[in-house]
Scaffold this motif. Structure first.
Motif, mmCIF file in Angstrom:
data_model
loop_
_atom_site.group_PDB
_atom_site.id
_atom_site.type_symbol
_atom_site.label_atom_id
_atom_site.label_comp_id
_atom_site.label_asym_id
_atom_site.label_seq_id
_atom_site.Cartn_x
_atom_site.Cartn_y
_atom_site.Cartn_z
ATOM 1 N N ALA A 8 24.160 -9.213 12.572
ATOM 2 C CA ALA A 8 25.601 -8.978 12.549
ATOM 3 C C ALA A 8 25.934 -7.716 13.334
ATOM 4 N N TYR A 9 25.101 -6.687 13.151
ATOM 5 C CA TYR A 9 25.325 -5.439 13.875
ATOM 6 C C TYR A 9 25.213 -5.662 15.376
ATOM 7 N N VAL A 45 41.560 -14.013 30.125
ATOM 8 C CA VAL A 45 41.545 -14.798 28.881
ATOM 9 C C VAL A 45 40.141 -15.369 28.664
ATOM 10 N N LEU A 60 33.925 -13.094 22.921
ATOM 11 C CA LEU A 60 34.070 -13.454 21.510
ATOM 12 C C LEU A 60 32.971 -14.436 21.091
ATOM 13 N N TYR A 81 31.092 -23.207 18.172
ATOM 14 C CA TYR A 81 31.026 -21.989 18.991
ATOM 15 C C TYR A 81 30.583 -22.312 20.415
ATOM 16 N N PRO A 108 42.985 -12.184 24.092
ATOM 17 C CA PRO A 108 43.823 -12.981 24.983
ATOM 18 C C PRO A 108 43.844 -14.446 24.541
ATOM 19 N N ARG A 131 28.293 -7.290 16.795
ATOM 20 C CA ARG A 131 29.409 -6.356 16.933
ATOM 21 C C ARG A 131 29.178 -5.411 18.099
ATOM 22 N N GLU A 175 37.465 -12.477 27.985
ATOM 23 C CA GLU A 175 37.361 -12.009 26.603
ATOM 24 C C GLU A 175 36.896 -13.131 25.683
ATOM 25 N N ARG A 216 29.042 -25.565 12.901
ATOM 26 C CA ARG A 216 29.570 -24.283 13.335
ATOM 27 C C ARG A 216 28.949 -23.894 14.682
ATOM 28 N N ALA A 235 25.759 -13.191 16.146
ATOM 29 C CA ALA A 235 25.787 -13.005 14.690
ATOM 30 C C ALA A 235 25.765 -14.356 13.975
ATOM 31 N N GLU A 256 32.416 -7.172 9.401
ATOM 32 C CA GLU A 256 30.966 -7.242 9.212
ATOM 33 C C GLU A 256 30.578 -6.827 7.797
ATOM 34 N N PHE A 295 29.750 -10.493 6.519
ATOM 35 C CA PHE A 295 28.390 -10.734 6.967
ATOM 36 C C PHE A 295 27.382 -10.066 6.044
ATOM 37 N N GLY A 296 26.121 -10.247 6.382
ATOM 38 C CA GLY A 296 25.059 -9.619 5.614
ATOM 39 C C GLY A 296 24.750 -10.406 4.355
ATOM 40 N N PRO A 297 23.814 -9.899 3.572
ATOM 41 C CA PRO A 297 23.475 -10.568 2.317
ATOM 42 C C PRO A 297 24.528 -10.279 1.251
ATOM 43 N N PHE A 299 30.149 -7.019 21.246
ATOM 44 C CA PHE A 299 31.595 -7.144 21.431
ATOM 45 C C PHE A 299 32.226 -5.805 21.796
ATOM 46 N N TYR A 353 24.385 -14.865 10.118
ATOM 47 C CA TYR A 353 25.097 -13.649 9.740
ATOM 48 C C TYR A 353 24.528 -12.967 8.515
ATOM 49 N N THR A 354 23.693 -13.676 7.748
ATOM 50 C CA THR A 354 23.215 -13.021 6.525
ATOM 51 C C THR A 354 22.246 -11.890 6.846
ATOM 52 N N TYR A 405 29.714 -12.825 20.673
ATOM 53 C CA TYR A 405 29.667 -12.120 19.397
ATOM 54 C C TYR A 405 29.382 -13.081 18.252
ATOM 55 N N LEU A 406 30.124 -14.193 18.233
ATOM 56 C CA LEU A 406 29.963 -15.139 17.134
ATOM 57 C C LEU A 406 28.562 -15.743 17.119
#
Lengths: 640, 558
Positions: A169-170, A146, A153, A124, B390, A173, A149, A120, A160, B432, B436-438, A176, A163-164, A156-157
């Motif tokens: 994660a915040y 294009v 993205l 990315y 886009p 976001r 943006e 993963r 995060a 999210e 996401f998160g636990p 983004f 992500y756990t 952002y990915l």
């Protein structure tokens, strides 16, 4: 001279293939395949880019390669064709992106060696490279968007990525959304240009065509478009007021911080301004705003970096600060100098982050500099390469950052922005201080490493140190392509770019040597101060922090700008959404009105039902009333 | 007259509906309903391929007398505005059937398939009707199956939602019926015969007052269907309580009947009023965009959230329509398709989650990525398409709409652009909290990832999002001539309006206009464009609005 060069498409095709491969087959085929393909496609793209770049160098000045793709959107007279174009400006950028990008991909193989989600990660990373290359190679502003943006993205990915952790994660976001605020401005900027030209019957978004019709764009439209596009740049390139996401972006894996949040993506705004230099030249007011924001950001972020304890956060604020320099450069009209700093910054800041990553890797995730120290002997390659990068960023004469920063400050002074120049020069001193503070706290002095981690502190594997060494070479000598005029080949870099971005035209006479001496002297002063504070008298910073506690806390808490934004934007927004609109307007007022109408009908029906009693006398009585009424009416008509 | 292919398209699903009623085996019901829905799908693909992209008028026309005493005819045709919506309808119906057979509908599958196929007939008929009476019949036919779909297979307060849906729609429809009858009466007055035929009705001379009232009636009917703010409150209830397939069809296609109605009826029938009403509709659309996004943001229920996001997205469509220029309207039609694909996919994904956990409360989820990576990946993709990234479909429509709006009124565009920020905000925040998160609820650790059938349902939609984002040209080029033709009548009214205000403002303004003779916005250029469009078409040779003086002469004499 424009030459069609179909192989340009390969620069995009390779990373795209990498994305597809890693996404669908990466996890199935295992780590070996991903480690080969992920960086491999980048090196292939690098090779094609080098091929194209050599072709550009061989062409007479002003040459460009292009590769038309397909007609994308058309509606009425409006149409956009996708196409790639490499000229001197995008040539430099594409070399930086694929070159630095390749080595950071290689470094990632080592850095992510113990992470399960390597497939993963490289998906990315390749996607990021693809988007960034679209941004750089686009021959029109909508295609640039294009990529613009797309990199947001991927940012952002990757922020995060783990992500756990809800905080990560915040932060992803947040990056983004803040970028999207800028992008909204960017879209309006595109529309402003488009509509200004359309009023004269010209429908185009192609950079070359906009440039040739630039005369049709009035000053007002150019200023509006310039400012709106710059709003986009403040998001992507982390300038005041939208810089708040970048420091929080550091929670992503460190190669990501190096590639995206230091070397490439965040410089997109500078590239955009340089690419649209003809537009900004039409709008001196917009230029002045760009330069001012740049200088203010450079100083402001530098001061925050002074007190941060987290090694990556220091580098993050340093990046914001250096990006400010770049905008000071392009805002002053010294476009080549701004791009020059983009390039040298990619070398030394990419390297700084990779070195920080190497330190963090060695300390098993520790990022607090208060728990480092004396690592010089244990991590020799990391130390020396990071030291070279630090010399470059603090603009020690001879190292790459020296040449580019000098040109920017010279441009700022000579374009008449005396105060902005002064701010930039002072920031040079601030830079010297916080960077050497970082070096001293990490590699010198007493070891403060936690005991259980100390015994397995080790230098990183070659797959990580080779990229460090390569980048260190460039951080050291990469600035020699732009020497001061009169020395050897002089400013070859600016001459190379001048067909695209024009020549800098000074408004104020100045002695470059004098300006350089002042900035370098201030930088040296900063280094000296750091030396005194962190090596000679280690107790001094503590006392200073205690004495000026209010200021220290303010800096440590980053001027509390996040809290301010929360108070004036985020919380009201959620309040309006939840309390006012959702519970108030939607459920009570509008639905209430609709249900109220329903109730009226129901009540009406109820009343009508009551009248139907089934009592014949009752009916007869009403009938009688009706008859009397009719008779009375006719009598009235007759009498009248 | 061609070989009845549109009739076959409309009534094949009805045949299928009759057929499934005779089946008793559950598997056979699902399979045969799905197969029956593939035939119209194939026909619509054939129509797309055989469609002449340079022809502005109706193609594959069929016209027969139906009730000649009242001038009612069975008149079908397809043009650039309806072509792609027909394709969207057949695609979404097939996918809905494919999905629903996988366990989403657990009782009365036979009746479900029956109603869904009848609904398809209603939808296709309304899109293809060129006779106003025929259109109204199909318009009402759509209502009944949807009422049952929500009322029988829905969740929670399904009866309330179904009744609310029907009542809201009926209020508008009845007013529209009155307006239709008045319009036909006016046509009889003008041409001496009763006719519900749309091309003829476009030419009915009306006084300003008449036109305004009738436009209001049509606009209200369609605005409720869209739904525009503030007549949108039926939508969250209907969506939330409907079964997944119902939500997909409702959001994907039925809402488009409102916007389609504006393009096909309200605006070309009463162009003068439409031009006058531009500021009002731009304002309502912008309010809808921002309001829908803000309300969506704090919804605790996933489906309700998607429903409110529709209010915001449809606000964009209305904005594009009332930009009244090719960019805006092309963008609006494109955005109708995008919304059908993206929001349809979102509803499917929410449905899949509901099937596993029997709840749609966002707070019940968290950390799902770990247990359902394929689902999470698809959700991410669909979310990005919905947020207008886009390279994916949503951006093309949004950009064209923003462009059209900017050319019409830049402040409207400046306000609307906040919608793309808020759109990203509510989508990413939702993502999210869900993915996401636990993992906060142990049960979420064991839910299974998507099965083959579900992946098969999502794949065509994902492919469409990519294709429509990267290569929209073949789709947009097919709608272009019809949009230009529709705009021809509007442009004339615009010229009138501008000249009226110029006359009031005195000579200065007019000189400005003449100075910008090459500008596409100047009155003269608009008039030229309008006249060119007029000469190019046959049925449209008369003026759509004949006031007290001949229009073109007046304008060109200036």
């Amino acid at each position: 001279m424009n030459v069609e060069f179909a192989a340009l498409a390969l620069i995009l095709v390779f990373p795209a293939l990498g994305v597809i491969f890693n996404l669908f087959f990466g996890a199935r085929l295992g780590r070996g395949a991903v480690n080969l393909v992920g960086p491999g496609v980048m090196f292939l793209a690098f090779a094609v880019s080098t091929w194209a770049f050599v072709k550009i160098l061989a062409m007479p000045a002003g040459g460009a390669l292009y590769c038309p793709l397909w007609r994308w959107i058309e509606a009425g007279s409006f149409h956009v064709e996708l196409g790639l174009r490499v000229d001197a400006l995008s040539g430099v950028m594409v070399m930086v992106v694929t070159g630095v990008g390749s080595f950071i991909h290689l470094y990632s193989v080592g850095y992510m060696a113990h992470d399960e989600d390597y497939a993963r990660f490289f998906t990315y990373m390749n996607l990021f490279a693809l988007s960034m290359l679209i941004l750089v190679l686009a021959d029109n502003i909508l295609m640039m968007f294009v990529g613009w943006e797309g990199v947001g993205l991927c940012s952002y990915l990757l922020i995060a990525f783990w992500y756990t952790n809800p905080e990560f994660a915040y932060n992803g976001r947040k990056a983004f959304i803040v970028n999207r605020i800028g992008d909204a401005g960017f879209v309006l900027g595109i529309l402003t240009i488009l509509s200004a030209l359309a009023h004269h019957g010209v429908w185009t978004l192609n950079f070359v065509e906009i440039q040739s019709h630039a005369g049709l764009i009035g000053t007002t439209a150019a200023t509006a478009a310039g400012l709106l596009l710059f709003l986009g740049a403040t998001g992507k390139s982390a300038q005041i007021p939208l810089y708040v996401w970048l420091p929080d972006a550091m929670v992503g894996p460190t190669p990501v911080s190096a590639l995206i949040h230091a070397a490439t993506m965040v410089t997109a705004g500078v590239y955009m301004v340089a690419r649209l230099n003809f537009l900004y030249m039409l709008a001196p007011d917009a230029m002045a705003v760009v330069a001012t924001i740049g200088a203010l950001t450079a100083f402001f972020a530098g001061t925050i970096a002074i007190v941060q304890p987290d090694i990556k956060r220091v580098l993050a604020y340093s990046t914001v600060s250096q990006l400010g320099y770049m905008f000071l450069g392009v805002g002053s009209g010294a476009f080549a100098a701004g791009i020059f700093h983009v390039m040298t910054h990619a070398f030394f800041k990419g390297l700084l982050f990779l070195c920080a990553g190497s330190v963090i890797h060695a300390l098993e995730g520790e990022q607090d500099m208060n728990k480092m120290g004396a690592l010089r002997k244990r991590l020799p390659i990391t130390f020396w390469t990071m030291f070279i990068a630090t010399l470059a960023i603090t603009a020690v004469p001879g190292f790459s950052g020296y040449f580019s920063k000098d040109l920017i400050l010279e441009g700022a002074y000579e374009s008449g922005h005396f105060w902005l120049w002064l701010l930039g020069a002072i920031t040079a001193g601030v830079t010297g201080f916080y960077m050497f503070r970082l070096i001293f706290m990490t590699f010198f002095g007493e070891s403060r490493v936690e005991a259980d981690k100390l015994h397995h502190v080790h230098e990183s594997p070659p797959v990580m140190t080779i990229p460090l060494i390569v980048l260190a070479v460039f951080a050291a000598i990469g600035g020699w392509v732009g020497l001061p005029e009169g020395l050897l080949w002089g400013d070859a870099f600016a001459r190379f770019l001048s067909p695209v971005v024009g020549n800098f035209k000074p408004a104020v006479e100045a002695s470059p040597a004098m300006l350089s001496a002042i900035a370098t002297g201030l930088g040296g002063l900063g280094i000296l101060l750091a030396y005194v504070c962190y090596l000679r008298m280690p107790g001094l910073p503590v006392i200073a922090a205690w004495r000026a506690k209010a200021l220290y806390d303010l800096l440590l808490e980053k001027y509390r700008i996040d809290e301010l934004y929360n108070l004036i934007v985020t919380r009201p927004l959620f309040f309006i959404s939840d309390q006012v609109l959702n519970r108030g307007v939607d459920r009570m007022v509008i639905d209430g009105a609709a249900n109220g109408a329903g109730l009226v009908v129901e009540a009406g029906g109820e009343a009508a039902r009551r009248a139907e009693t089934g009592n014949v006398q009752h009916y007869a009585f009403v009938y009688l009333l009706g008859v009397i009424g009719i008779v009375a009416y006719y009598l009235y008509l007759v009498i009248r | 007259m061609s070989g009845g292919i549109l009739t076959a398209l409309i009534f094949f699903p009805l045949l299928g509906a009759a057929f499934v009623l005779m089946l008793s085996d559950e598997r056979a019901t699902w399979n045969s309903a799905f197969i029956f829905s593939l035939v119209p799908l194939a026909i619509s693909f054939y129509l797309f391929a055989a469609f002449d992209p340079h022809e502005a008028g109706y193609q594959f026309v069929e016209q027969y007398q139906w009730i000649p005493q009242f001038g009612i005819s069975y008149h079908l045709g397809i043009d650039g505005i309806s072509l792609l919506l027909v394709l969207l309808t057949t695609i979404l119906i097939s996918l809905s059937l494919l999905y629903s057979g996988g366990g989403d509908i657990d009782h009365r599958p036979r009746e479900f398939c029956f109603f869904l196929l009848v609904l398809e007939t209603g939808l296709l008929g309304a899109l293809l009707a060129v006779d106003l009476f025929l259109f109204y019949v199909f318009w009402e036919v759509m209502l009944i199956p949807m009422y049952f779909l929500i009322g029988i297979w829905g969740h929670g307060r399904k009866i309330y939602a179904a009744v609310k849906f029907v009542l809201f729609t009926m209020v508008g429809s009845l007013l529209m019926l009155v307006a239709i009858l008045y319009l036909v009466a006016a046509a009889k007055h003008a041409f001496g015969r009763l006719s519900f035929d749309l091309p003829l009705l476009y030419q009915v001379p009306l006084t300003q007052t008449e036109a305004r009232w009738m436009f209001a009636a049509f606009a209200l009917a369609f605005a409720i269907k869209v739904p525009m703010w503030p007549v949108h409150t039926w939508l969250p209830d209907a969506h939330t309580e409907a079964p997944t397939a119902g939500s997909v069809i409702l959001a994907g296609i039925m809402l488009k009947m409102g916007t389609y109605g504006f393009l096909r009826f309200a605006i070309p029938l009463f162009p003068a009023v439409a031009v006058e009403a531009v500021p009002l509709f731009l304002a309502l659309a912008v309010i809808g965009i921002i309001y829908g996004a803000l309300v969506a943001m704090t919804q605790p229920d996933l489906k309700r959230l998607v429903a409110y996001s529709s209010v915001s997205h449809l606000g964009f469509v209305m904005l594009g329509i009332f930009a009244l220029n090719p960019q805006g309207i092309d963008g609006a039609i494109y955005q109708m398709l995008n919304h059908g694909v993206s929001t349809g996919a979102l509803f499917l994904l929410v449905g899949m989650l509901y099937l596993r956990r029997h709840t749609r409360e966002i707070s019940e989820f968290g950390g799902l990525w770990k247990s359902v990576p394929i689902y999470a990946g698809l959700f991410m993709f669909v979310m990005l398409s919905s947020a207008g990234l886009p390279g994916l479909n949503g951006f093309v429509g949004e950009f064209l709409i923003m462009l059209g709006t900017y050319l019409r009124s830049w402040p409207a565009a400046a306000f609307a652009v906040s919608g793309i920020v808020l759109g990203a905000l509510y989508l990413l925040w939702t993502y999210e909290r869900v993915m996401f998160g636990p993992v906060t609820h142990a049960v979420n650790q064991t839910i299974r990832d998507l099965n083959l059938r579900e992946i098969a349902v999502m794949t065509p939609l994902i492919a469409l999002m990519l294709f429509m984002g990267l290569y929209p040209a073949p789709l947009i080029s097919r709608m272009q001539p019809s949009v230009e033709r529709m705009l021809a009548g509007v442009r004339i009214e615009q010229v009138r309006l501008e000249q009226k205000s110029h006359q009031q403002a005195g000579g200065i303004a007019r000189r400005d206009t003449e100075k910008q003779a090459d500008s596409p916005f100047s009155a003269r250029a608009a008039l030229r464009a309008a006249r060119e469009s007029f000469n190019g078409t046959d049925r449209w040779s008369a003026q759509p609005y004949s006031g007290d003086r001949p229009l073109i002469e007046t304008a060109s004499a200036k």
